[in-house]
Design an enzyme around this catalytic site. Structure first.
Site, mmCIF file in Angstrom:
data_model
loop_
_atom_site.group_PDB
_atom_site.id
_atom_site.type_symbol
_atom_site.label_atom_id
_atom_site.label_comp_id
_atom_site.label_asym_id
_atom_site.label_seq_id
_atom_site.Cartn_x
_atom_site.Cartn_y
_atom_site.Cartn_z
ATOM 1 N N HIS A 8 0.827 -1.214 0.000
ATOM 2 C CA HIS A 8 0.000 0.000 0.000
ATOM 3 C C HIS A 8 0.861 1.264 0.000
ATOM 4 O O HIS A 8 2.038 1.250 0.359
ATOM 5 C CB HIS A 8 -0.922 0.002 1.226
ATOM 6 C CG HIS A 8 -0.182 0.042 2.525
ATOM 7 N ND1 HIS A 8 0.380 1.194 3.045
ATOM 8 C CD2 HIS A 8 0.109 -0.932 3.419
ATOM 9 C CE1 HIS A 8 0.968 0.932 4.184
ATOM 10 N NE2 HIS A 8 0.830 -0.357 4.444
ATOM 11 N N GLU A 82 -2.662 -7.017 7.871
ATOM 12 C CA GLU A 82 -1.273 -6.886 8.302
ATOM 13 C C GLU A 82 -1.047 -7.665 9.588
ATOM 14 O O GLU A 82 -1.981 -8.039 10.309
ATOM 15 C CB GLU A 82 -0.926 -5.396 8.473
ATOM 16 C CG GLU A 82 0.496 -5.100 8.922
ATOM 17 C CD GLU A 82 1.592 -5.636 8.024
ATOM 18 O OE1 GLU A 82 1.630 -6.866 7.806
ATOM 19 O OE2 GLU A 82 2.435 -4.828 7.569
#
EC number: 5.4.2.-
Length: 200
Positions: A8, A82
């Site tokens: 990202h 994550e």
């Protein structure tokens, strides 16, 4: 199967050098987040991919939308969240380094022993298990397809570690924001084609 991972774009949590795990759902910041992602995406061909997966976290979903330019369905998968640092999520790395120098590696990253202190954090073994389950499913479903995965720095490290180092993530560096990594898998054998390729 060809599988490409994109980390990202930048968030203010990244910029502040804090741990940004699954409990910190930050958005992209403007300049080095959204704007940089758009510059990189201009040099990216989303049409090469048969299927697109993303972590459900805001920073990954927004990056996926930017790179696919609204032309692809994005499948969200919780296995792509994550790493969960538990109580350490959001802590500044400087603070961790001062208090717990034995769990910070020479590259300034938290190593596998951090769970001695962050008791409710995810272990490397748990993390590798969910990453390997995702990768195995991708290969079963898309063995002759091109797969795009938009996710997180530590998660992509573990994906690479699963293929290359039997899950020893400490041997793999963290990619830059909007960096790309590509593996090709044939007959269950994975080869790394590039790691941390930048497009802008």
């Amino acid at each position: 199967m060809e599988i490409v991972f994109i980390r990202h774009g930048q968030t203010d949590v990244n910029k502040d050098n804090r741990l940004q795990g699954s409990l910190v759902d930050a958005e992209l910041n403007e300049t080095d987040g959204r704007n940089y992602a758009k510059k990189a995406a201009a040099n990216f061909d989303e049409n090469e991919f048969d299927v697109v997966y993303s972590s459900p976290m805001k920073r990954a979903v927004e990056t996926a939308k930017i790179f696919t330019k609204g032309r692809k369905e994005i499948k969200l998968d919780k296995r792509l969240l994550e790493f969960d640092f538990g109580d350490w999520d959001g802590m500044k790395m400087e603070e961790i380094g001062d208090k717990y120098p034995d769990v910070v590696d020479p590259w300034g990253k938290v190593n596998r022993d951090y769970v001695k202190y962050a008791k409710n954090g995810e272990t490397y073994e748990e993390f590798d298990k969910r990453c390997s389950e995702f990768l195995d499913e991708m290969y079963r479903k898309y063995s002759d397809k091109n797969v795009l995965v938009v996710a997180h720095g530590r998660l992509i490290r573990m994906m690479a570690a699963h293929y290359l180092t039997n899950g020893d993530m400490d041997k793999i560096d963290t990619m830059d924001n909007c960096g790309l990594t590509k593996f090709e898998v044939r007959d269950g054998i994975a080869r790394l084609f590039y790691y941390n390729r930048l497009l802008a």
